[in-house]
Motif scaffolding. Structure first.
Motif, PDB file in Angstrom:
ATOM      1  N   LYS A  91       0.819  -1.206   0.000  1.00 18.70           N
ATOM      2  CA  LYS A  91       0.000   0.000   0.000  1.00 18.70           C
ATOM      3  C   LYS A  91       0.859   1.265   0.000  1.00 18.70           C
ATOM      4  CE  LYS A  91      -4.412   0.499   1.997  1.00 18.70           C
ATOM      5  NZ  LYS A  91      -5.165   0.167   0.833  1.00 18.70           N
ATOM      6  N   PHE A  92       1.980   1.222   0.718  1.00 16.78           N
ATOM      7  CA  PHE A  92       2.722   2.457   0.931  1.00 16.78           C
ATOM      8  C   PHE A  92       3.953   2.608   0.058  1.00 16.78           C
ATOM      9  CE2 PHE A  92       0.792   1.923   5.291  1.00 16.78           C
ATOM     10  CZ  PHE A  92      -0.246   2.769   4.985  1.00 16.78           C
ATOM     11  N   LYS A 110      -0.662   1.040 -13.560  1.00 15.07           N
ATOM     12  CA  LYS A 110      -0.039   2.343 -13.602  1.00 15.07           C
ATOM     13  C   LYS A 110       1.331   2.303 -14.261  1.00 15.07           C
ATOM     14  CE  LYS A 110      -0.928   5.874 -10.261  1.00 15.07           C
ATOM     15  NZ  LYS A 110      -1.169   6.001  -8.827  1.00 15.07           N
ATOM     16  N   VAL A 148       4.579   6.274 -20.370  1.00 18.98           N
ATOM     17  CA  VAL A 148       4.009   6.032 -19.047  1.00 18.98           C
ATOM     18  C   VAL A 148       5.047   6.399 -17.992  1.00 18.98           C
ATOM     19  CG1 VAL A 148       3.074   4.271 -17.526  1.00 18.98           C
ATOM     20  CG2 VAL A 148       2.589   4.179 -19.960  1.00 18.98           C
ATOM     21  N   PRO A 149       4.659   7.215 -16.998  1.00 15.69           N
ATOM     22  CA  PRO A 149       5.637   7.640 -15.984  1.00 15.69           C
ATOM     23  C   PRO A 149       6.172   6.463 -15.187  1.00 15.69           C
ATOM     24  CG  PRO A 149       3.554   8.801 -15.730  1.00 15.69           C
ATOM     25  CD  PRO A 149       3.332   7.771 -16.759  1.00 15.69           C
ATOM     26  N   GLU A 150       7.430   6.581 -14.776  1.00 14.92           N
ATOM     27  CA  GLU A 150       8.023   5.563 -13.915  1.00 14.92           C
ATOM     28  C   GLU A 150       7.574   5.794 -12.478  1.00 14.92           C
ATOM     29  OE1 GLU A 150      12.299   4.486 -14.015  1.00 14.92           O
ATOM     30  OE2 GLU A 150      12.293   5.912 -15.671  1.00 14.92           O
ATOM     31  N   CYS A 169       7.992   6.790  -8.777  1.00 20.69           N
ATOM     32  CA  CYS A 169       8.936   7.764  -8.228  1.00 20.69           C
ATOM     33  C   CYS A 169       9.560   7.213  -6.959  1.00 20.69           C
ATOM     34  CB  CYS A 169       8.212   9.068  -7.933  1.00 20.69           C
ATOM     35  SG  CYS A 169       9.249  10.222  -7.079  1.00 20.69           S
ATOM     36  N   SER A 189      10.073   9.304  -3.543  1.00 24.34           N
ATOM     37  CA  SER A 189       9.059   9.808  -2.616  1.00 24.34           C
ATOM     38  C   SER A 189       9.382   9.349  -1.196  1.00 24.34           C
ATOM     39  CB  SER A 189       7.660   9.361  -3.019  1.00 24.34           C
ATOM     40  OG  SER A 189       7.690   8.158  -3.694  1.00 24.34           O
TER      41      SER A 189
END
Lengths: 186, 224
Positions: free
Chosen positions: B39-40, B103, B163-165, B167, B170
């Motif tokens: 989830k995180f 995603k 498509v963005p990688e 990150c 974060s």
């Protein structure tokens, strides 16, 4: 994470109940429970305790820390110290809410406890806001967050992490389309 | 009726300890850890298909037993509640993995391709099939809707760039399960110096995912 999911995790904590029925030992996947005998205290997870309570099959014994004097001490200490003081339970807020909502008749001085826990929570969240603010303004890369509970982290998570990401993006000044510095959102 | 249930319940415990060293309770704890980590974390974690399969087995075993119990049995309703709770964690876990696959699908597939012989796969076989299908469908859709009407030199699209990688920079919140020494914290601004921190067992931290990513997969820290 949704607040209800934090509450879900809190429901795994155990609480003592006094059942008014009898039942043999139950072999749950997550461990054994019982046996249940009328007026003999037994430890069960909160989710089961609340269910039995709602069906009026038990009386809940409030946890030892759910006591006006103890909470007053914690509140005073929390107000005095600048750092976060240890909390009586990692799920103090959720448990107070759950137990007071569904079993307030089993908890002496329920209203006072509600106010005290709210006071503790407010003091801690104010501290959390302050430290988040200094974390950002001093461009820190690491913070130690001992004694913070999951619910407290969760109230600040989305906002803090998103702003940190945004600031990183602005600072690193990367062109769109380059391999670094891209973010979750399209 | 009651006896039948409790006997079967203890059977479940024994079965599992024989084929696997984990007790069912530890198994559920593992699933919950994997759920929170997934989830995180900003990127997809390694698949835990063993844990998922064992949990599914436990659930269906328990459900079979419950089939044989008559309605209104007090024990059965408690067992059902537990099953519902475990099933919620399981589906939330699998769902958050699927969301990440949707995603970041080109990057995940790329990593699968470049993975060495014998290295553990990120995806379970089912997730791999899903990712491939999702890739193909996205490509077909883009072609049908727009690309085929473009001039010939603009008709291809590089999914890896489109498509963005994830990150990895974060920030994440984490709790330390095994003490770690000398974790290098990179500076945020140019005028700051890098420094090292020790992560004490049981302490909680806020730092960049990239620094501690290997510790998450080794299980030394838990994301919270």
């Amino acid at each position: 994470m949704d607040a209800s999911e934090v509450e879900f995790l809190a429901e795994k904590e155990t609480v003592t109940i006094i059942p008014n029925f009898s039942l043999d030992k139950i072999y749950l996947i997550g461990g054994d429970l019982g046996p249940f005998n009328p007026s003999l205290p037994v430890d069960v997870p909160v989710w089961l305790a609340l269910n039995l309570k709602q069906r009026q099959k038990c009386r809940i014994v409030p946890p030892a820390w759910m006591d006006v004097e103890k909470l007053e001490e914690i509140r005073d200490l929390e107000r005095k110290e600048d750092t976060f003081t240890p909390v009586p339970s990692p799920y103090y807020m959720e448990l107070t809410k759950l137990l007071l909502n569904y079993a307030s008749d089993n908890i002496p001085k329920a209203d006072e406890i509600r106010t005290l826990v709210k006071d503790i929570w407010d003091t801690r969240i104010a501290k959390l806001r302050l430290s988040a603010d200094s974390f950002i303004s001093q461009l820190e890369a690491h913070a130690k967050l001992d004694n913070l509970t999951l619910m407290e982290i969760n109230t600040i998570r989305t906002f803090l992490l998103d702003s940190l990401n945004c600031m990183y993006k602005l600072r690193s000044n990367l062109q769109p389309g380059s391999s670094k510095g891209q973010f979750k959102d399209f | 009726m009651m006896d039948a249930l409790s006997d079967d319940g203890s059977d479940v415990n024994q079965d599992d300890t024989q084929e696997d060293v984990m007790t069912p309770a530890e198994l559920i704890a593992k699933l919950e850890e994997a759920w929170l980590n997934e989830k995180f974390s900003p990127e997809l974690q390694e698949n835990k298909s063993e844990v998922v399969e064992c949990v599914m087995e436990q659930l269906s075993h328990m459900e079979e037993n419950l089939q044989r119990v008559k309605k209104g049995d007090a024990k059965a309703s408690i067992h059902r509640m537990e099953i519902d709770r475990i099933r919620f964690v399981l589906s939330s876990y699998l769902r958050s993995r699927l969301q990440k696959i949707e995603k970041f699908f080109p990057h995940i597939l790329e990593r699968e391709k470049s993975r060495g012989e014998g290295a553990p796969s990120l995806l379970s076989p089912e997730e791999f099939a899903f990712a491939k299908e999702y890739y193909a469908n996205t490509e077909t859709y883009l072609k049908a809707v727009a690309l085929k009407r473009m001039p010939p030199n603009l008709q291809t699209v590089d999914m890896l760039k489109a498509v963005p990688e994830p990150c990895l920079d974060s920030f994440v919140f984490l709790r330390v399960k095994e003490r770690q020494e000398n974790i290098l914290v990179e500076p945020e601004a140019d005028d700051q110096r890098e420094y090292v921190v020790d992560l004490e067992e049981g302490s909680q931290h806020l730092m960049r995912y990239r620094t501690i990513a290997p510790l998450v997969s080794s299980g030394a820290v838990q994301l919270i």
